[in-house]
Design an enzyme around this catalytic site. Structure first.
Site, PDB file in Angstrom:
ATOM      1  N   GLU A  27       0.823  -1.206   0.000  1.00 30.49           N
ATOM      2  CA  GLU A  27       0.000   0.000   0.000  1.00 30.49           C
ATOM      3  C   GLU A  27       0.859   1.258   0.000  1.00 30.49           C
ATOM      4  OE1 GLU A  27      -4.208  -1.168   1.954  1.00 30.49           O
ATOM      5  OE2 GLU A  27      -2.609  -0.766   3.365  1.00 30.49           O
ATOM      6  N   CYS A  51       3.422   8.660   0.882  1.00 29.43           N
ATOM      7  CA  CYS A  51       3.815   7.813   2.024  1.00 29.43           C
ATOM      8  C   CYS A  51       4.124   6.427   1.456  1.00 29.43           C
ATOM      9  CB  CYS A  51       2.653   7.787   3.008  1.00 29.43           C
ATOM     10  SG  CYS A  51       2.984   6.807   4.454  1.00 29.43           S
ATOM     11  N   CYS A 104       5.541  -6.125   8.976  1.00 26.67           N
ATOM     12  CA  CYS A 104       6.607  -5.556   9.808  1.00 26.67           C
ATOM     13  C   CYS A 104       6.988  -6.606  10.841  1.00 26.67           C
ATOM     14  CB  CYS A 104       6.086  -4.282  10.499  1.00 26.67           C
ATOM     15  SG  CYS A 104       7.380  -3.353  11.352  1.00 26.67           S
ATOM     16  N   CYS A 116       4.493  -2.900  17.393  1.00 22.83           N
ATOM     17  CA  CYS A 116       4.026  -1.754  18.167  1.00 22.83           C
ATOM     18  C   CYS A 116       2.523  -1.946  18.405  1.00 22.83           C
ATOM     19  CB  CYS A 116       4.317  -0.461  17.414  1.00 22.83           C
ATOM     20  SG  CYS A 116       6.074  -0.319  17.017  1.00 22.83           S
ATOM     21  N   CYS A 134      -0.287  -0.083  16.326  1.00 23.61           N
ATOM     22  CA  CYS A 134      -0.130  -0.002  14.869  1.00 23.61           C
ATOM     23  C   CYS A 134      -0.728  -1.217  14.177  1.00 23.61           C
ATOM     24  CB  CYS A 134       1.360   0.102  14.522  1.00 23.61           C
ATOM     25  SG  CYS A 134       1.662   0.039  12.747  1.00 23.61           S
ATOM     26  N   GLY A 137       6.040  -1.136   7.361  1.00 25.55           N
ATOM     27  CA  GLY A 137       7.382  -1.652   7.595  1.00 25.55           C
ATOM     28  C   GLY A 137       8.345  -0.696   8.263  1.00 25.55           C
ATOM     29  N   GLU A 138       9.444  -1.271   8.729  1.00 26.11           N
ATOM     30  CA  GLU A 138      10.493  -0.513   9.398  1.00 26.11           C
ATOM     31  C   GLU A 138      11.630  -0.306   8.383  1.00 26.11           C
ATOM     32  OE1 GLU A 138      11.379   1.269  12.219  1.00 26.11           O
ATOM     33  OE2 GLU A 138      13.150   1.418  10.949  1.00 26.11           O
ATOM     34  N   SER A 172       9.817   7.594  15.846  1.00 26.02           N
ATOM     35  CA  SER A 172       8.540   7.254  16.481  1.00 26.02           C
ATOM     36  C   SER A 172       8.794   7.088  17.974  1.00 26.02           C
ATOM     37  CB  SER A 172       8.008   5.945  15.892  1.00 26.02           C
ATOM     38  OG  SER A 172       7.645   6.149  14.557  1.00 26.02           O
ATOM     39  N   LEU A 173       8.667   8.186  18.704  1.00 27.02           N
ATOM     40  CA  LEU A 173       9.003   8.146  20.128  1.00 27.02           C
ATOM     41  C   LEU A 173       7.820   7.600  20.943  1.00 27.02           C
ATOM     42  CD1 LEU A 173      11.315   8.803  22.069  1.00 27.02           C
ATOM     43  CD2 LEU A 173      10.303  11.073  22.382  1.00 27.02           C
ATOM     44  N   HIS A 174       6.737   8.312  20.949  1.00 28.71           N
ATOM     45  CA  HIS A 174       5.445   7.861  21.492  1.00 28.71           C
ATOM     46  C   HIS A 174       5.368   7.662  23.009  1.00 28.71           C
ATOM     47  CE1 HIS A 174       4.448   7.516  17.353  1.00 28.71           C
ATOM     48  NE2 HIS A 174       5.005   6.350  17.146  1.00 28.71           N
ATOM     49  N   ASN A 229      -5.119   6.774  15.281  1.00 29.62           N
ATOM     50  CA  ASN A 229      -6.102   6.309  14.300  1.00 29.62           C
ATOM     51  C   ASN A 229      -6.516   4.888  14.658  1.00 29.62           C
ATOM     52  OD1 ASN A 229      -6.155   8.578  12.437  1.00 29.62           O
ATOM     53  ND2 ASN A 229      -4.023   8.026  12.017  1.00 29.62           N
ATOM     54  N   CYS A 253      -2.159   7.150   9.220  1.00 29.26           N
ATOM     55  CA  CYS A 253      -0.982   6.554   9.861  1.00 29.26           C
ATOM     56  C   CYS A 253      -1.350   5.305  10.629  1.00 29.26           C
ATOM     57  CB  CYS A 253      -0.408   7.484  10.921  1.00 29.26           C
ATOM     58  SG  CYS A 253       0.263   8.957  10.310  1.00 29.26           S
TER      59      CYS A 253
HETATM   60  N1  SAH Z   1       7.994   1.722  10.962  1.00 28.14           N
HETATM   61  C1  SAH Z   1       8.278   3.101  10.925  1.00 28.14           C
HETATM   62  C2  SAH Z   1       7.527   3.845   9.838  1.00 28.14           C
HETATM   63  C3  SAH Z   1       6.066   3.485   9.609  1.00 28.14           C
HETATM   64  S1  SAH Z   1       4.882   3.990  10.773  1.00 28.14           S
HETATM   65  C4  SAH Z   1       8.016   3.743  12.271  1.00 28.14           C
HETATM   66  O1  SAH Z   1       7.456   3.069  13.120  1.00 28.14           O
HETATM   67  O2  SAH Z   1       8.432   4.890  12.465  1.00 28.14           O
HETATM   68  C5  SAH Z   1       4.630   5.732  10.507  1.00 28.14           C
HETATM   69  C6  SAH Z   1       4.137   6.461  11.769  1.00 28.14           C
HETATM   70  O3  SAH Z   1       2.763   6.150  12.083  1.00 28.14           O
HETATM   71  C7  SAH Z   1       4.938   6.076  13.004  1.00 28.14           C
HETATM   72  O4  SAH Z   1       5.242   7.186  13.797  1.00 28.14           O
HETATM   73  C8  SAH Z   1       3.958   5.189  13.720  1.00 28.14           C
HETATM   74  O5  SAH Z   1       4.290   5.049  15.059  1.00 28.14           O
HETATM   75  C9  SAH Z   1       2.648   5.882  13.474  1.00 28.14           C
HETATM   76  N2  SAH Z   1       1.478   5.054  13.742  1.00 28.14           N
HETATM   77  C10 SAH Z   1       1.388   3.716  13.726  1.00 28.14           C
HETATM   78  N3  SAH Z   1       0.125   3.303  14.036  1.00 28.14           N
HETATM   79  C11 SAH Z   1      -0.603   4.421  14.256  1.00 28.14           C
HETATM   80  C12 SAH Z   1      -1.981   4.651  14.585  1.00 28.14           C
HETATM   81  N4  SAH Z   1      -2.835   3.642  14.711  1.00 28.14           N
HETATM   82  N5  SAH Z   1      -2.389   5.925  14.736  1.00 28.14           N
HETATM   83  C13 SAH Z   1      -1.513   6.954  14.533  1.00 28.14           C
HETATM   84  N6  SAH Z   1      -0.223   6.789  14.209  1.00 28.14           N
HETATM   85  C14 SAH Z   1       0.250   5.536  14.070  1.00 28.14           C
HETATM   86 FE1  SF4 Z   2       6.296  -1.531  12.363  1.00 30.28          FE
HETATM   87 FE2  SF4 Z   2       6.359   1.176  12.479  1.00 30.28          FE
HETATM   88 FE3  SF4 Z   2       4.033  -0.178  12.827  1.00 30.28          FE
HETATM   89 FE4  SF4 Z   2       5.943  -0.283  14.706  1.00 30.28          FE
HETATM   90  S1  SF4 Z   2       4.799   1.555  14.040  1.00 30.28           S
HETATM   91  S2  SF4 Z   2       4.744  -2.038  13.914  1.00 30.28           S
HETATM   92  S3  SF4 Z   2       7.782  -0.281  13.459  1.00 30.28           S
HETATM   93  S4  SF4 Z   2       5.258  -0.125  10.949  1.00 30.28           S
END
Ligand code: SAH
Ligand code: SF4
Length: 412
Positions: free
Chosen positions: A129, A142, A149, A153, A156, A213-214, A267-269, A344, A387
């Site tokens: 996608e 994007c 992946c 997380c 995600c 993916g990462e 992606s700190l969070h 999201n 995202c």
């Molecule tokens: N794997 C990489 C890049 C893809 S994710 C990473 O983790 O950085 C892109 C961004 O979307 C990251 O910051 C991720 O943490 C965020 N993300 C993942 N799931 C989400 C969700 N359900 N709602 C909002 N942001 C999310």
């Molecule tokens: Fe993979 Fe990024 Fe989603 Fe974490 S946030 S599961 S590293 S795609």
């Protein structure tokens, strides 16, 4: 091929699709690709079609222009290459596009494509996608780096999909080429004089490696693809307009700046290891302190080239005022932007998005400390393009689930 889901049926944005002005050749055969090869590799590949050594670099430059400036997907359009060489190239190599299995357009103009790449060698076909987000004065693509992946997380959706495999440099770039085809960013290849779309007029102005993916677990292919995307004689995207997002693969962060030179997003969070261990489990391997040390050493870091810290707003999990204050404390001394992302939701997700007032109060604290902290407007939620909502069609959601999630998204 192209289908637009029912969600876009009453969607005024659906009218605005500009399909490619040129006929697109779709990948089918098991021929090695030329897309995604470095200039040197492209020149070497010319040996396989009997181009004399002295002419190989010149031929590679010609091909580079056709592939990345003119966007052709068929050798027959390369009018300044001799006919028999074109035929020979076509016998041996592929420059075709993946199949577009699906195209959805959100009410907000966001587009999501599902591309299918054929099996090459012993592999199986994969589906990927890619999302396009139009904004005032720019358009961001994007791009995915893996199918699925390996990381998990907990907030995600991609993290719930099994890792299938890394994408090749060809497959990463093909997402950019396909998007430009669909958005009319390439000239008409059937008329050799077709005007090249000038940079200012382009639909795709920025790339973010924030799809599935990462990217730092697929470093070599991502690097190759991004160096081609930023090549000044080709797609010509400025490295300032390419951002790679990582969950925190610390050993590859320095190389990202040094060898790719793009912008970095982290992606700190969460601001405490015990919380981040759960939300972003890679934290158990490389905890916050190591991650931020790597950020401090990011090549080229300056006030003009800041790191973006992504922070997903999860209700009652990471959204308190103490969290905001701790975030400010942690980032002290790092030229940074903070991107607050409203969570999201997706079917089965265990979190809720923070209330709007909470997000604003959090943002105020961060702003007062001197950090720009835009709240990212969720885009394309109705087509599941926001995202963290991506999950490839190998495990595509049924319509029932999608509707449920859309309802949850609207409620959030
Ligand atoms: N794997 C990489 C890049 C893809 S994710 C990473 O983790 O950085 C892109 C961004 O979307 C990251 O910051 C991720 O943490 C965020 N993300 C993942 N799931 C989400 C969700 N359900 N709602 C909002 N942001 C999310
Ligand atoms: Fe993979 Fe990024 Fe989603 Fe974490 S946030 S599961 S590293 S795609």
């Amino acid at each position: 091929m192209a289908t637009t889901l029912d969600i876009a049926r009453d969607n005024p944005n659906a009218q605005t699709i500009v399909a490619s002005p040129q006929p697109i050749k779709v990948m089918s055969e098991d021929k090695p690709p030329l897309i995604g090869l470095s200039r040197e590799e492209l020149a070497e590949a010319m040996a396989l079609v009997d181009v004399p050594e002295k002419q190989r670099r010149m031929r590679a430059s010609q091909l580079w222009h056709w592939l990345y400036v003119r966007g052709v997907s068929d050798f027959s359009h390369m009018t300044n290459v001799a006919k028999d060489l074109r035929a020979r190239l076509d016998e041996v190599f592929s420059i075709a596009r993946p199949e577009m299995v699906d195209e959805q357009i959100s009410v907000d103009g966001t587009r999501k494509w599902l591309f299918r790449f054929p099996a090459r060698g012993a592999g199986r076909p994969v589906e990927v996608e890619t999302v396009y987000i139009p904004e005032e004065g720019r358009g961001t693509l994007c791009v995915s780096s893996q199918v699925g992946c390996t990381l998990t997380c907990t907030f995600c959706h991609t993290g719930t999909q099994k890792m299938v495999r890394n994408l090749t440099s060809e497959e990463i770039l093909a997402q950019v080429l396909m998007a430009r085809d669909r958005l009319g960013d390439f000239p008409d290849a059937t008329t050799p004089q077709g005007a090249i779309v000038p940079s200012e007029g382009r639909m795709v102005t920025n790339i973010v490696m924030m799809g599935m993916g990462e990217p730092l677990y697929n470093f070599e292919n991502v690097k190759k693809a991004l160096l081609i995307a930023s090549d000044g004689d080709g797609l010509s995207l400025s490295k300032r307009r390419i951002t790679l997002s990582t969950s925190g693969v610390v050993p590859e962060i320095f190389r990202t700046g040094d060898e790719i030179g793009c912008m970095l997003a982290i992606s700190l969070h969460a601001v405490r290891d015990e919380d981040r261990d759960i939300l972003v489990p890679i934290n158990k391997k490389w905890p916050i302190k190591e991650l931020l040390d790597a950020c401090r050493n990011y090549p080229g870091l300056s006030n003009a080239k800041r790191i973006t810290f992504e922070y997903v707003m999860l209700k009652d999990i990471n959204d308190s005022n103490q969290d905001a204050l701790e975030l400010v404390r942690l980032l002290k001394g790092i030229p940074a932007k903070i991107n607050l992302i409203p969570f999201n939701p997706w079917p089965g997700s265990q979190y809720a998005c923070s209330d709007w007032e909470r997000i604003e109060e959090f943002a105020d604290i961060v702003n007062r400390a001197g950090y720009a902290s835009p709240i990212r407007t969720p885009r394309g939620r109705d087509i599941f393009a926001a995202c963290g909502q991506l999950k490839s069609a190998s495990e595509r959601m049924r319509k029932k689930d999608r509707d449920a999630a859309t309802a949850a998204g609207t409620a959030a």
